[in-house]
Design a protein around this motif. Structure first.
Motif, PDB file in Angstrom:
ATOM      1  N   GLY A   1      11.060  -2.538  -1.634  1.00 45.35           N
ATOM      2  CA  GLY A   1      11.275  -3.600  -0.653  1.00 45.35           C
ATOM      3  C   GLY A   1      12.275  -4.650  -1.063  1.00 45.35           C
ATOM      4  O   GLY A   1      12.425  -5.659  -0.379  1.00 45.35           O
ATOM      5  N   LEU A   2      12.982  -4.435  -2.184  1.00 45.27           N
ATOM      6  CA  LEU A   2      13.982  -5.400  -2.619  1.00 45.27           C
ATOM      7  C   LEU A   2      15.270  -5.200  -1.838  1.00 45.27           C
ATOM      8  O   LEU A   2      15.550  -4.114  -1.331  1.00 45.27           O
ATOM      9  CB  LEU A   2      14.255  -5.267  -4.118  1.00 45.27           C
ATOM     10  CG  LEU A   2      13.238  -5.925  -5.055  1.00 45.27           C
ATOM     11  CD1 LEU A   2      11.895  -5.205  -5.034  1.00 45.27           C
ATOM     12  CD2 LEU A   2      13.763  -6.001  -6.489  1.00 45.27           C
ATOM     13  N   GLY A   3      16.076  -6.254  -1.771  1.00 40.39           N
ATOM     14  CA  GLY A   3      17.319  -6.187  -1.023  1.00 40.39           C
ATOM     15  C   GLY A   3      18.496  -6.726  -1.815  1.00 40.39           C
ATOM     16  O   GLY A   3      18.367  -7.105  -2.978  1.00 40.39           O
TER      17      GLY A   3
ATOM     18  N   GLY B   1      17.232   0.767   8.983  1.00 38.12           N
ATOM     19  CA  GLY B   1      16.080   0.372   9.777  1.00 38.12           C
ATOM     20  C   GLY B   1      14.754   0.915   9.286  1.00 38.12           C
ATOM     21  O   GLY B   1      13.716   0.676   9.911  1.00 38.12           O
ATOM     22  N   ALA B   2      14.746   1.642   8.163  1.00 39.65           N
ATOM     23  CA  ALA B   2      13.493   2.193   7.632  1.00 39.65           C
ATOM     24  C   ALA B   2      12.555   1.068   7.214  1.00 39.65           C
ATOM     25  O   ALA B   2      12.985   0.037   6.684  1.00 39.65           O
ATOM     26  CB  ALA B   2      13.781   3.108   6.447  1.00 39.65           C
ATOM     27  N   THR B   3      11.282   1.258   7.465  1.00 34.79           N
ATOM     28  CA  THR B   3      10.279   0.258   7.096  1.00 34.79           C
ATOM     29  C   THR B   3       9.235   0.883   6.181  1.00 34.79           C
ATOM     30  O   THR B   3       9.084   2.102   6.121  1.00 34.79           O
ATOM     31  CB  THR B   3       9.584  -0.319   8.344  1.00 34.79           C
ATOM     32  OG1 THR B   3       8.978   0.756   9.077  1.00 34.79           O
ATOM     33  CG2 THR B   3      10.581  -1.047   9.231  1.00 34.79           C
ATOM     34  N   ALA B   4       8.509   0.040   5.469  1.00 35.31           N
ATOM     35  CA  ALA B   4       7.522   0.520   4.494  1.00 35.31           C
ATOM     36  C   ALA B   4       6.410   1.294   5.185  1.00 35.31           C
ATOM     37  O   ALA B   4       5.978   0.952   6.290  1.00 35.31           O
ATOM     38  CB  ALA B   4       6.949  -0.655   3.716  1.00 35.31           C
ATOM     39  N   THR B   5       5.971   2.323   4.506  1.00 33.50           N
ATOM     40  CA  THR B   5       4.846   3.120   4.995  1.00 33.50           C
ATOM     41  C   THR B   5       3.912   3.406   3.827  1.00 33.50           C
ATOM     42  O   THR B   5       4.339   3.416   2.671  1.00 33.50           O
ATOM     43  CB  THR B   5       5.339   4.438   5.624  1.00 33.50           C
ATOM     44  OG1 THR B   5       4.240   5.143   6.204  1.00 33.50           O
ATOM     45  CG2 THR B   5       6.000   5.330   4.595  1.00 33.50           C
ATOM     46  N   ALA B   6       2.639   3.618   4.101  1.00 36.48           N
ATOM     47  CA  ALA B   6       1.656   3.827   3.047  1.00 36.48           C
ATOM     48  C   ALA B   6       1.663   5.276   2.581  1.00 36.48           C
ATOM     49  O   ALA B   6       1.544   6.201   3.395  1.00 36.48           O
ATOM     50  CB  ALA B   6       0.270   3.438   3.529  1.00 36.48           C
TER      51      ALA B   6
END
Length: 358
Positions: free
Chosen positions: A242-244, A172-177
């Motif tokens: 961000g690749l899956g 569930g981790a999402t991108a952060t700056a």
């Protein structure tokens, strides 16, 4: 609120003021009164009571000749930390060799291209080849461009957090700056890049795009320094970008050991737009990027290849390799391997799918 203000220990490491410099009161060794100094960069030492020892660089000066030790109050240190970003640590043996230099060069020169990569003095071929592989996909250049934004003297790089160079993101981790300064590590004498972009000097007149070094610095910041990149795996790199659907095909064992099965699998992945890396099966352990796949075989790039006229010719029309006595040197890549030559000289691939453009 900074770590200082919460009562937590002062974070060690080198820091750079975001907007170039900030004026603070410092007390030099042997002096009884404070002086006002424009601080551009500082290294935190001991913190005792309400005062901290730091080494500072005055605005516009070079670290190797202009740093000196002073003390500041912990309140001043908290003020500095609020206005600064941390520089990831250089590899220990490079600290006397290198420093940081403001690139002043375009982030991109057209769409990102695999030829923009040139590995430097850290063993991060799996990181660099992953960058190359993503840049070689149909959707990769746009993805790379979308990950990096610029601010005042900083870059912000959006990555999905991973705990380390061999760890995958939490569920569930999402991108952060991740915010980094626009300074990049270079050798002190000639200002050549220490790490990615090695051999391609950058500066105000350079035409070298610096996005690879910016991405590399963001990973070094996330993982605690450039030393963490040495031996990093491509899976966490793909995931952080961000690749899956990260896929491993190994023709040295298992059902995919038959070349015909592996060939069909690789051709299908390439057709679907996957970024693909591969590893040498002979000679020193090294990672490469698969930058194209045809019915005749894959086109392989080496992240160690330096830019230049001869290299540009090979990028346009890679020489076909059908048989090898030993693995080619970096300055011979990119090369178009026949399938037989590929399966004899490489041992597996990793592949990952860039997100579709929304």
């Amino acid at each position: 609120m900074t770590e200082q203000q919460t009562g937590a220990p002062a974070p060690r490491g080198r820091w750079r003021v975001r907007s170039g410099s900030h004026t603070v009161a410092v007390r030099r060794q042997g002096m009884d009164t404070d002086s006002q100094v424009d601080v551009a960069e500082f290294l935190i030492g001991e913190v005792t009571g309400d005062r901290a020892t730091i080494r500072v660089v005055r605005a516009g000066a070079d670290w190797s000749v202009a740093s000196w030790q002073v003390t500041v109050t912990t309140a001043v240190l908290a003020e500095l930390l609020d206005r600064s970003v941390r520089e990831p640590d250089l590899i220990d043996k490079h600290d006397v060799l290198g420093g940081y230099f403001q690139a002043g060069t375009a982030l991109f020169q057209g769409p990102p291209h695999p030829a923009d990569i040139a590995q430097g003095l850290v063993g991060d071929c799996r990181v660099a080849s992953a960058f190359q592989a993503v840049a070689a996909t149909p959707g990769g250049p746009a993805l790379i461009q979308s990950l990096i934004t610029t601010g005042t003297d900083v870059y912000r790089v959006r990555l999905v957090p991973t705990a380390g160079p061999k760890s995958m993101p939490a569920s569930g981790a999402t991108a952060t700056a991740i915010e980094i300064s626009d300074y990049l590590p270079v050798t002190r004498n000639d200002k050549n890049p220490l790490y990615l972009l090695s051999g391609t000097p950058y500066g105000p007149t350079s035409s070298t795009p610096i996005w690879p070094a910016v991405l590399e610095k963001a990973f070094a910041t996330m993982w605690g320094g450039y030393a963490a990149l040495d031996g990093a795996e491509e899976r966490p790199v793909f995931a952080a970008l961000g690749l899956g659907d990260i896929t491993h095909v190994n023709w040295m064992s298992g059902d995919e050991s038959k070349p015909a099965v592996a060939k069909t699998r690789i051709m299908s992945l390439a057709k679907d737009g996957y970024a693909i890396t591969t590893a040498a099966a002979r000679g020193p352990r090294h990672n490469y990027a698969v930058i194209g796949v045809t019915e005749d075989g894959p086109v392989i790039a080496d992240p160690n290849t330096k830019r230049g006229a001869e290299a540009e010719k090979r990028w346009k029309s890679a020489e076909v390799v059908a048989k090898l006595d030993k693995m080619p040197t970096a300055d011979q890549f990119p090369l178009h391997f026949t399938w037989d030559a590929f399966f004899q000289n490489f041992m597996w691939i990793y592949a990952a799918l860039p997100p579709k453009k929304k």
